[in-house]
Design an enzyme around this catalytic site. Structure first.
Site, short mmCIF file in Angstrom:
data_model
loop_
_atom_site.label_atom_id
_atom_site.label_comp_id
_atom_site.label_asym_id
_atom_site.label_seq_id
_atom_site.Cartn_x
_atom_site.Cartn_y
_atom_site.Cartn_z
N ASP A 20 0.83 -1.20 0.00
CA ASP A 20 0.00 0.00 0.00
C ASP A 20 0.87 1.26 0.00
OD1 ASP A 20 -2.32 1.49 0.05
OD2 ASP A 20 -2.50 1.43 2.23
N HIS A 37 2.89 3.39 -8.95
CA HIS A 37 2.71 1.96 -9.22
C HIS A 37 3.93 1.40 -9.95
CE1 HIS A 37 -1.29 2.12 -7.70
NE2 HIS A 37 -1.73 2.94 -8.63
N LEU A 131 11.91 -20.11 -4.63
CA LEU A 131 10.84 -19.28 -4.07
C LEU A 131 9.55 -19.45 -4.86
CD1 LEU A 131 9.96 -16.85 -2.17
CD2 LEU A 131 10.60 -15.37 -4.09
#
Length: 239
Positions: A20, A37, A131
């Site tokens: 956020d 963004h 991962l």
């Protein structure tokens, strides 16, 4: 970071992050929200690299919620283009680094071009065993529970257990998050993995996402390491 290897508790296998603050980060710098963004996507790459290097098994990033469609159309359009471009540009790097990519959420809500990009990136990395990077896109925790229940109902199952629901969620077979982080100063989970984070440790950072670097992440991990996870038991039982 110092030359000393960061401490990662063995109990920390899965980190989930609500990323956020991108828009506010850009606005503070006199830029359009969409530039935040773009900066946030760069930070996401750094988080994946750091988690992979430190032996974290699963990293789940909340990229786009099912409620984010309500944002201004130009911002949504930019996010979709950025997502598609990032998948195309990053998938080969992820594959090279043995990262397995999975997109969790209602992918049917995306246009065909983006769906194709998702499928291609997932297929390229499907056999990697490093991962596991889960990207939550067009995802909502309530949606996840509802779609799982719908699957069971369609199968004629009326007595539903917690295990049955878990097995039908988009995260089925993946360890639940041990640590859930939210950046940007807000202190809520915003419909993110609301079933899966029932016993996750929560960590809230005031840092806006593009400012949340590996040092900030390690601070969250260090905080996690000091906690006692009881899962309904008493502290004495755990000790």
């Amino acid at each position: 970071m110092s030359d000393t290897k960061p401490y990662i508790p063995e109990s920390l296998q899965h980190i989930a992050i609500i990323m956020d603050g991108n828009g506010r980060w850009a606005q503070k710098r006199g830029k359009k929200r969409v530039m935040g963004h773009k900066a946030g996507m760069e930070r996401a790459r750094e988080m994946a690299e750091y988690c992979g290097e430190q032996g974290i098994k699963v990293l789940t990033l909340f990229v786009f919620s099912s409620e984010n469609w309500k944002r201004p159309p130009e911002e949504v359009s930019f996010l979709m283009d950025l997502f598609a471009t990032s998948l195309k540009n990053e998938s080969k790097k992820l594959h090279k680094n043995n990262v397995k990519l999975i997109v969790i959420g209602d992918k049917s809500g995306f246009d065909k071009r983006l769906q194709k990009a998702i499928d291609k990136a997932e297929d390229l990395t499907k056999d990697n065993d490093g991962l596991l990077l889960q990207i939550a896109a067009n995802y909502g925790g309530r949606w996840d529970i509802a779609q799982a229940a719908t699957q069971l109902a369609q199968a004629g199952i009326t007595e539903i257990s917690e295990e049955m629901l878990s097995d039908k969620m988009v995260t089925a077979g993946i360890n639940e998050p041990d640590l859930m982080i939210r950046t940007g100063g807000e202190k809520r989970i915003s419909n993110f993995l609301i079933w899966q984070t029932a016993y996750s440790e929560l960590y809230f950072s005031d840092a806006l996402w593009p400012d949340f670097d590996s040092l900030e992440l390690q601070t969250a991990i260090d905080d996690f390491a000091k906690r006692q996870r009881r899962f309904g038991q008493t502290g004495e039982q755990i000790s």
